[in-house]
Design a protein around this motif. Structure first.
Motif, PDB file in Angstrom:
ATOM      1  N   GLN A   1     -42.351  10.470 -23.419  1.00  0.00           N
ATOM      2  CA  GLN A   1     -41.226   9.609 -23.787  1.00  0.00           C
ATOM      3  C   GLN A   1     -40.248  10.414 -24.627  1.00  0.00           C
ATOM      4  OE1 GLN A   1     -43.913   6.823 -25.749  1.00  0.00           O
ATOM      5  NE2 GLN A   1     -43.339   5.246 -24.287  1.00  0.00           N
ATOM      6  N   LEU A   2     -39.012  10.354 -24.258  1.00  0.00           N
ATOM      7  CA  LEU A   2     -37.968  11.059 -24.993  1.00  0.00           C
ATOM      8  C   LEU A   2     -36.895  10.033 -25.319  1.00  0.00           C
ATOM      9  CD1 LEU A   2     -36.782  13.788 -25.954  1.00  0.00           C
ATOM     10  CD2 LEU A   2     -35.780  14.031 -23.690  1.00  0.00           C
ATOM     11  N   GLY A   3     -36.629   9.845 -26.595  1.00  0.00           N
ATOM     12  CA  GLY A   3     -35.725   8.752 -26.941  1.00  0.00           C
ATOM     13  C   GLY A   3     -34.747   9.105 -28.042  1.00  0.00           C
ATOM     14  N   LEU A   4     -33.751   8.276 -28.135  1.00  0.00           N
ATOM     15  CA  LEU A   4     -32.712   8.413 -29.151  1.00  0.00           C
ATOM     16  C   LEU A   4     -32.531   7.051 -29.805  1.00  0.00           C
ATOM     17  CD1 LEU A   4     -30.169   9.892 -30.383  1.00  0.00           C
ATOM     18  CD2 LEU A   4     -28.912   9.000 -28.421  1.00  0.00           C
ATOM     19  N   ALA A   5     -32.426   7.065 -31.107  1.00  0.00           N
ATOM     20  CA  ALA A   5     -32.133   5.814 -31.812  1.00  0.00           C
ATOM     21  C   ALA A   5     -31.192   6.138 -32.956  1.00  0.00           C
ATOM     22  CB  ALA A   5     -33.407   5.184 -32.352  1.00  0.00           C
ATOM     23  N   ALA A   6     -30.214   5.287 -33.138  1.00  0.00           N
ATOM     24  CA  ALA A   6     -29.243   5.557 -34.206  1.00  0.00           C
ATOM     25  C   ALA A   6     -28.606   4.263 -34.688  1.00  0.00           C
ATOM     26  CB  ALA A   6     -28.159   6.499 -33.705  1.00  0.00           C
ATOM     27  N   TYR A   7     -28.365   4.220 -35.966  1.00  0.00           N
ATOM     28  CA  TYR A   7     -27.509   3.167 -36.508  1.00  0.00           C
ATOM     29  C   TYR A   7     -26.070   3.485 -36.163  1.00  0.00           C
ATOM     30  CZ  TYR A   7     -31.297   1.394 -39.507  1.00  0.00           C
ATOM     31  OH  TYR A   7     -32.454   0.846 -39.973  1.00  0.00           O
ATOM     32  N   PHE A   8     -25.291   2.466 -36.075  1.00  0.00           N
ATOM     33  CA  PHE A   8     -23.865   2.721 -35.855  1.00  0.00           C
ATOM     34  C   PHE A   8     -23.049   1.791 -36.735  1.00  0.00           C
ATOM     35  CE2 PHE A   8     -25.428  -0.067 -32.438  1.00  0.00           C
ATOM     36  CZ  PHE A   8     -24.655  -1.203 -32.634  1.00  0.00           C
TER      37      PHE A   8
ATOM     38  N   ALA B   1     -29.734  11.034 -41.542  1.00  0.00           N
ATOM     39  CA  ALA B   1     -30.783  10.061 -41.891  1.00  0.00           C
ATOM     40  C   ALA B   1     -30.725   8.845 -40.994  1.00  0.00           C
ATOM     41  CB  ALA B   1     -30.623   9.637 -43.351  1.00  0.00           C
ATOM     42  N   GLN B   2     -29.580   8.597 -40.349  1.00  0.00           N
ATOM     43  CA  GLN B   2     -29.422   7.359 -39.583  1.00  0.00           C
ATOM     44  C   GLN B   2     -29.687   7.509 -38.094  1.00  0.00           C
ATOM     45  OE1 GLN B   2     -26.920   8.157 -42.016  1.00  0.00           O
ATOM     46  NE2 GLN B   2     -28.097   6.850 -43.383  1.00  0.00           N
ATOM     47  N   ALA B   3     -30.058   8.704 -37.681  1.00  0.00           N
ATOM     48  CA  ALA B   3     -30.271   8.899 -36.244  1.00  0.00           C
ATOM     49  C   ALA B   3     -31.512   9.755 -36.015  1.00  0.00           C
ATOM     50  CB  ALA B   3     -29.059   9.569 -35.614  1.00  0.00           C
TER      51      ALA B   3
END
Lengths: 401, 409
Positions: free
Chosen positions: B402-409, B374-376
């Motif tokens: 556009q190809l992207g990555l987003a994540a909480y850490f 759920a966080q990424a």
């Protein structure tokens, strides 16, 4: 973990690879070259292309703000605001000039002008035309192909001049000799006359070269001073330069190297017939189709044959187009023959419609023809006498330019 | 100055966490980044935080990185990688009813460092909480709920980032509260903060551009004109249907007097926004949208290049296609998504002709996303956009991948 799900997990990867492998298909296609006004002339060196790019950014992207020198009185915030896509302007950025009501008389600066700054930054009051003063409105012109016109010699232009109509064809062709500004540097192709030089740019041909046109626009249109024009337009006092000499020269280089508009449908039968009729009814006597440049310091401008449809000279356009205001040695009823190249692309820069003639009063090419008077009256009447088919052919030809 | 603040902030964080502790001692308080189970008001706290034992400090953050290949009218700048932002946040429970949260964003690899949020919350009653500090003005929903991992799209919505300023925060104070009744929830927020400046109508965008004021860091020191910006929002949520919010932001934007001298008349800026998010029963389709109207008092003697009205918004449709074990991620989710967006930077007609002023854009952004947790999110978007100039000439056509990555850490 189910195998099908592993495959599902790879879908974005495959999709990404597929799209990456066809990058050319991803980007929206470029419009046809002949449908665009902007772009450099062919044959620029890499160093010249870099200069062109710098000028393009300064002309189209540099927006002046209160902090960077806009105003306090102004008309527009950037060069590109008046010449969107390098094309003709729109009534939104129409310029208004006043103060000189007779040829060879200095403008009366005590009443303001010579150009109206009808806008002001917040807290300031813009200029107004003094009550009762005549004024002329000017639609910003297209700026394409100017380098080719600038490269011509005075001798080439004067070869078409006939100020006293000695050949009796009813068409004069008057050179506008103007006093050069202090910073003007004559070139080998200029021919002075009694300390004045032949103007070739502007609706009244009152600017000798593109540098004069450019620094004048920075000052009068945007209220941006340079070392060339250091006096503030609102106060008349000298101020620090708000645009660098380098940037001014980059813009001049950009204007010199913008490509000429490309004719569309040049071999269409109707267009070809219209072209022939255009000459037959003597439109081409002033709107001279073909010119060839001499040698130029920019190789790509040297020995180029081009088709602007202008003689760069002044002509009596009759009382209907006489605004009672002038510049240089032009009479109030005289206007420089405007280049017709790019005419058919004007709506793409003017919000989808035509605003033609010097002040944008003509809303179609035909209306512009029908508003011709003075020396052009005979050609206008000849046009009116054409059959509908032939009129259409003339219009199709003009739209193709 | 920004760097100093950032370094101090990092020192405080590390001190609070007793640097070099065993990372296995951290407890991850996971939250669902799809945010549908909370109200928009809760966005700042609805994040996954790491907590060390019973220490009253929690930390977290998120990062976004992407690749893009974009072009306009057949001309492309080529391939490019970006790291648009990395955000760090620290929350602390000072008391059972006193909390502090800060959020610091590093944009484009540290080119910009900004305190987006640093506020102390004092809870007096569920319907009466006091917040003071650097607060996120609750205009629309995106401004408060902007974390990259929550969205299926690489780019933020244009209307909510370039018409309204994104992560628009100011020094100020205000009240907020929530009330639950059955399946219904009601929330409100109202703040007085420092606000905009005259750069919104004097900027290099050559248009009325509210985000221009973000560059003025003096707003964290004092109000630019001695008047405060009012921002207020009310929202109502049904547990099954979703949430609808209405918000307003307004105040004087220009410095109209200084040293007792009147330099100009006071000019107002007003913004009204509607936002919603809902999950359609049956299909599970997630709908999120926002629309805003902007009114700016522009001097009549200025240029119409700077419009006095703007409007725009977006709607996102996200359809989960598959939930389950994917490549070892036991709670993986595949989504099909599409964003529609529109901005009119200059609503109105030309004084000279009566014709419509252009300066609009619209975009459609289809995409696929995969959430391993759920966080990424890994997201693949295709953006197609048309943008008209002020005269309404044939539009520039912009598109790309556009190809992207987003994540909480």
């Amino acid at each position: 973990m189910h195998k099908p799900l592993k495959i599902v997990g790879l879908i974005p990867l495959f999709a990404g690879m597929l799209l990456l492998g066809s990058c050319e298909q991803i980007i929206p296609p470029a419009p046809a070259e002949e449908d665009l006004l902007d772009g450099p002339i062919a044959g620029l060196s890499t160093a010249e292309q870099a200069q062109f790019l710098a000028g393009d950014i300064a002309f189209n992207d540099e927006v002046f703000t209160v902090e960077s020198g806009l105003g306090p009185l102004f008309v527009a915030t950037s060069c590109g605001s008046c010449h969107i896509g390098d094309g003709k302007g729109h009534p939104f950025t129409t310029l208004v000039r006043f103060g000189q009501t007779a040829p060879n008389t200095p403008p009366d600066h005590s009443i303001g002008g010579p150009q109206l700054q009808n806008r002001a930054i917040p807290g300031y009051v813009p200029e107004r035309v003094p009550e009762g003063q005549p004024f002329m409105k000017i639609t910003p012109p297209a700026v394409t192909g100017l380098g080719l016109l600038a490269a011509l010699t005075d001798q080439q232009i004067l070869a078409h001049a006939d100020p006293d109509d000695l050949d009796g064809d009813g068409i004069s062709g008057v050179p506008n000799y103007v006093t050069p500004p202090d910073y003007f540097v004559p070139q080998w192709y200029h021919q002075p006359r009694q300390g004045k030089y032949l103007g070739r740019f502007g609706k009244k041909a009152a600017a000798i070269d593109l540098l004069q046109q450019t620094v004048g626009a920075y000052k009068q249109d945007m209220g941006v001073n340079s070392t060339f024009e250091p006096l503030d337009v609102a106060t008349g006092l000298p101020v620090d330069p708000e645009v660098s000499d380098q940037q001014v020269k980059e813009v001049v280089f950009y204007l010199r190297t913008l490509k000429a508009p490309i004719q569309r449908n040049a071999n269409d039968a109707q267009v070809l017939r219209g072209k022939k009729l255009f000459s037959t009814i003597q439109c081409a006597a002033c709107h001279i189709p073909e010119w060839t440049t001499p040698a130029s310091d920019i190789a790509a401008l040297s020995h180029q044959t081009f088709y602007p449809y202008t003689d760069l000279l002044l002509h009596d356009m009759g009382p209907g187009l006489d605004d009672g205001v002038t510049e240089g040695s032009a009479e109030t009823y005289e206007w420089r023959t405007p280049p017709l190249w790019g005419l058919g692309l004007s709506p793409d820069a003017q919000g989808g419609t035509y605003y033609l003639l010097h002040d944008g009063r003509a809303r179609s090419i035909e209306e512009a023809i029908l508003l011709h008077g003075g020396e052009a009256r005979a050609s206008r009447e000849a046009y009116e006498g054409l059959s509908e088919t032939d009129k259409t052919a003339v219009l199709r030809f003009l739209e193709s330019l | 100055m920004k760097h100093t603040v950032f370094i101090l902030w990092c020192c405080l964080c590390s001190a609070a966490l007793h640097a070099q502790v065993d990372s296995t001692l951290f407890v991850r308080a996971e939250r669902d980044s799809a945010f549908q189970n909370n109200m928009n008001l809760d966005a700042v706290y609805n994040r996954p935080f790491l907590q060390l034992g019973k220490l009253p400090v929690t930390v977290g953050g998120y990062v976004e990185a992407d690749y893009q290949y974009m072009g306009e009218d057949g001309i492309t700048e080529g391939h490019s990688f970006r790291i648009p932002r990395m955000t760090l946040f620290v929350a602390s429970s000072i008391h059972r009813r006193i909390k502090f949260l800060s959020e610091i964003e590093l944009e484009e690899g540290g080119k910009e460092i900004a305190i987006e949020f640093a506020a102390l919350d004092l809870s007096l009653h569920p319907m009466l909480n006091v917040r003071a500090g650097v607060v996120m003005n609750p205009i629309g929903a995106f401004n408060q709920n902007h974390d990259g991992p929550k969205w299926e799209f690489v780019d933020r919505p244009i209307a909510m980032t370039r018409m309204l300023p994104a992560t628009w925060s100011n020094v100020g104070a205000g009240l907020f509260g929530k009330h639950y009744q059955g399946q219904w929830a009601f929330a409100y927020e109202v703040y007085l903060t420092n606000g905009f400046d005259a750069s919104i109508i004097s900027n290099t965008e050559n248009k009325t551009f509210l985000p221009a004021s973000k560059a003025n860091s003096e707003r964290f020191e004092e109000s630019g004109n001695g008047r405060l910006l009012l921002t207020a929002k009310a929202a109502i949520r049904h547990q099954l249907a979703g949430e609808v919010g209405i918000s307003y932001m307004g105040g004087t934007y220009n410095r109209f007097e200084e040293d007792g001298l009147v330099l100009d008349q006071a000019r107002r800026l007003d913004v009204l926004a509607l936002d919603f998010h809902a999950t359609l029963p049956g299909t599970g389709t997630l709908l999120t949208g926002e629309w805003a109207w902007v009114w700016v008092e522009v001097p009549d003697t200025y240029t119409q290049q700077f419009g006095n009205r703007q409007q725009g918004g977006f709607v996102d449709l996200v359809q989960p296609l598959f939930r389950g074990n994917v490549l070892g991620f036991e709670r993986g989710v595949f989504n099909l998504a599409c964003r529609l967006e529109y901005v009119d930077w200059n609503v109105g007609t030309f004084q000279e002709t009566g014709g419509n002023i252009g300066d609009q854009l619209w975009a459609v952004v289809p995409g696929l996303s995969f959430r391993p947790t759920a966080q990424a999110v890994i997201r693949l978007n295709y953006r197609y956009m048309q943008q008209r100039d002020i005269l309404g000439n044939p539009p520039a056509k912009i598109g790309g991948l556009q190809l992207g990555l987003a994540a909480y850490f």
